[in-house]
Design a protein around this motif. Sequence first.
Motif, PDB file in Angstrom:
ATOM      1  N   PRO A 182      -1.808   4.011  -2.983  1.00 38.64           N
ATOM      2  CA  PRO A 182      -1.756   4.631  -4.314  1.00 38.64           C
ATOM      3  C   PRO A 182      -0.960   5.927  -4.377  1.00 38.64           C
ATOM      4  N   SER A 183      -0.924   6.670  -3.272  1.00 35.11           N
ATOM      5  CA  SER A 183      -0.174   7.928  -3.275  1.00 35.11           C
ATOM      6  C   SER A 183       1.310   7.685  -3.523  1.00 35.11           C
ATOM      7  N   GLU A 184       1.810   6.497  -3.127  1.00 35.45           N
ATOM      8  CA  GLU A 184       3.210   6.162  -3.414  1.00 35.45           C
ATOM      9  C   GLU A 184       3.418   5.998  -4.920  1.00 35.45           C
ATOM     10  N   LEU A 185       2.446   5.383  -5.599  1.00 33.66           N
ATOM     11  CA  LEU A 185       2.548   5.188  -7.047  1.00 33.66           C
ATOM     12  C   LEU A 185       2.573   6.517  -7.790  1.00 33.66           C
ATOM     13  N   MET A 186       1.920   7.525  -7.209  1.00 29.69           N
ATOM     14  CA  MET A 186       1.874   8.823  -7.865  1.00 29.69           C
ATOM     15  C   MET A 186       3.252   9.478  -7.945  1.00 29.69           C
ATOM     16  N   GLY A 202       7.943  -2.047   4.244  1.00 31.94           N
ATOM     17  CA  GLY A 202       6.815  -1.398   3.568  1.00 31.94           C
ATOM     18  C   GLY A 202       6.753  -1.804   2.112  1.00 31.94           C
ATOM     19  N   GLY A 203       5.621  -2.371   1.700  1.00 30.03           N
ATOM     20  CA  GLY A 203       5.494  -2.895   0.345  1.00 30.03           C
ATOM     21  C   GLY A 203       5.338  -1.835  -0.726  1.00 30.03           C
ATOM     22  N   SER A 204       4.526  -0.805  -0.469  1.00 24.91           N
ATOM     23  CA  SER A 204       4.263   0.216  -1.479  1.00 24.91           C
ATOM     24  C   SER A 204       5.527   0.983  -1.857  1.00 24.91           C
ATOM     25  N   ALA A 205       6.313   1.368  -0.842  1.00 27.95           N
ATOM     26  CA  ALA A 205       7.554   2.102  -1.108  1.00 27.95           C
ATOM     27  C   ALA A 205       8.538   1.246  -1.896  1.00 27.95           C
ATOM     28  N   MET A 206       8.620  -0.044  -1.549  1.00 27.63           N
ATOM     29  CA  MET A 206       9.501  -0.964  -2.265  1.00 27.63           C
ATOM     30  C   MET A 206       9.049  -1.118  -3.713  1.00 27.63           C
ATOM     31  N   LEU A 207       7.742  -1.247  -3.926  1.00 23.66           N
ATOM     32  CA  LEU A 207       7.184  -1.373  -5.269  1.00 23.66           C
ATOM     33  C   LEU A 207       7.527  -0.156  -6.116  1.00 23.66           C
ATOM     34  N   VAL A 208       7.369   1.030  -5.547  1.00 22.70           N
ATOM     35  CA  VAL A 208       7.637   2.269  -6.266  1.00 22.70           C
ATOM     36  C   VAL A 208       9.111   2.379  -6.647  1.00 22.70           C
ATOM     37  N   GLN A 211      -6.698   7.669   5.845  1.00 29.27           N
ATOM     38  CA  GLN A 211      -7.320   6.735   4.906  1.00 29.27           C
ATOM     39  C   GLN A 211      -6.494   6.740   3.629  1.00 29.27           C
ATOM     40  N   ARG A 212      -5.449   5.880   3.592  1.00 28.97           N
ATOM     41  CA  ARG A 212      -4.471   5.927   2.500  1.00 28.97           C
ATOM     42  C   ARG A 212      -4.309   4.611   1.753  1.00 28.97           C
TER      43      ARG A 212
END
Length: 335
Positions: free
Chosen positions: A78-82, A309-315, A66-67
């Motif tokens: 959100p864990s990527e943003l951290m 992957g969107g989150s990794a790219m955003l980070v 559940q991520r």
Amino acid sequence: YSTDGGEILYHTKSHFIKLVTFFLLMLVISFFNIKIWHIFSYIFYFIIILLLIWVSVYGIKVSGSQRWMNLYFIVLQPSELMKIGIILCLAKYYHRLKIDDVNSFTSIIIALTIIIVPIIFVISQPDLGTSVLIASSGLIILWLGGVKIKYFFFSFVTFLISLPFIISFLKPYQKLRILTFLDPDRDPLGAGYQIIQSKIAIGSGGLDGKGFLKGTQSYLDFLPEKHTDFIFTTIAEELGFIGTISILAIYVGIVIFCLHSALRHKERFSSLLSLGLTMTFFLFFAVNMSMVMGLAPVVGVPLPLISYGGSAMLVLMGAFGLIQSAHIHRPRGNV
């Protein structure tokens, strides 16, 4: 494009749109003075903590994890943003801390608390790979901030002693990943399948590869997750050693530029932020390449800017924007 079978399908379109969008975001972030990011560092950290809490209760659950949270235009992790938030927070903390107080008991406990709190939420998702990267990023800032090496040495020895106890708390699939890393052939059609097929693809590429869009391992679907975590194997098979070493050279070039910029900063916050983000970027591609070559256990770490992957790219684009902001707005003196 290659992992979509040589056609412009969903993954190709989505990846290109995210690349362009987040590249523009990087430019926008770089336009803001680094002092603004310094002001909002703690706020950004606490917002991500709230997002982690929200995900733990209402997040999207996939394959037992559940991520994610659905923002409609992107499924955010959100864990990527951290990975950025922890560096921003600790960079500001050590910027405000007197040099003489860096190694005090209170200062070290506060810094470790900043690191441990998000790790607890990320592990509970569960996501051991991301939690290890967050911890690594935080420890890098502690080291750069001036914490003595002896504390790291004692911590490492304590970790080794308590390793059997820690392993007992790992989930079955996490233990299986470690066993598979040590001996992939123990279950060649199950847990070891990914890494065995990955090694075959990398080895079959040879010096100059089989040619673009001609990778048999990829096209015959022997490679699972070929568009995300294992995309490096597709590149190695089609472009060979020359193609992979070229990508590695580009990554190293980015690291050298960022380190050169960071070492010229006169402000402690900018220097710590740039160095921390640079080392995190290095960990991204080093862990991914080691993982797919069987040099490290398989964890969910994408290949920077290439994996889908969107989150990794955003980070990553956000991190580059912050580094550019520090570079552009640093004091130039009289030169």
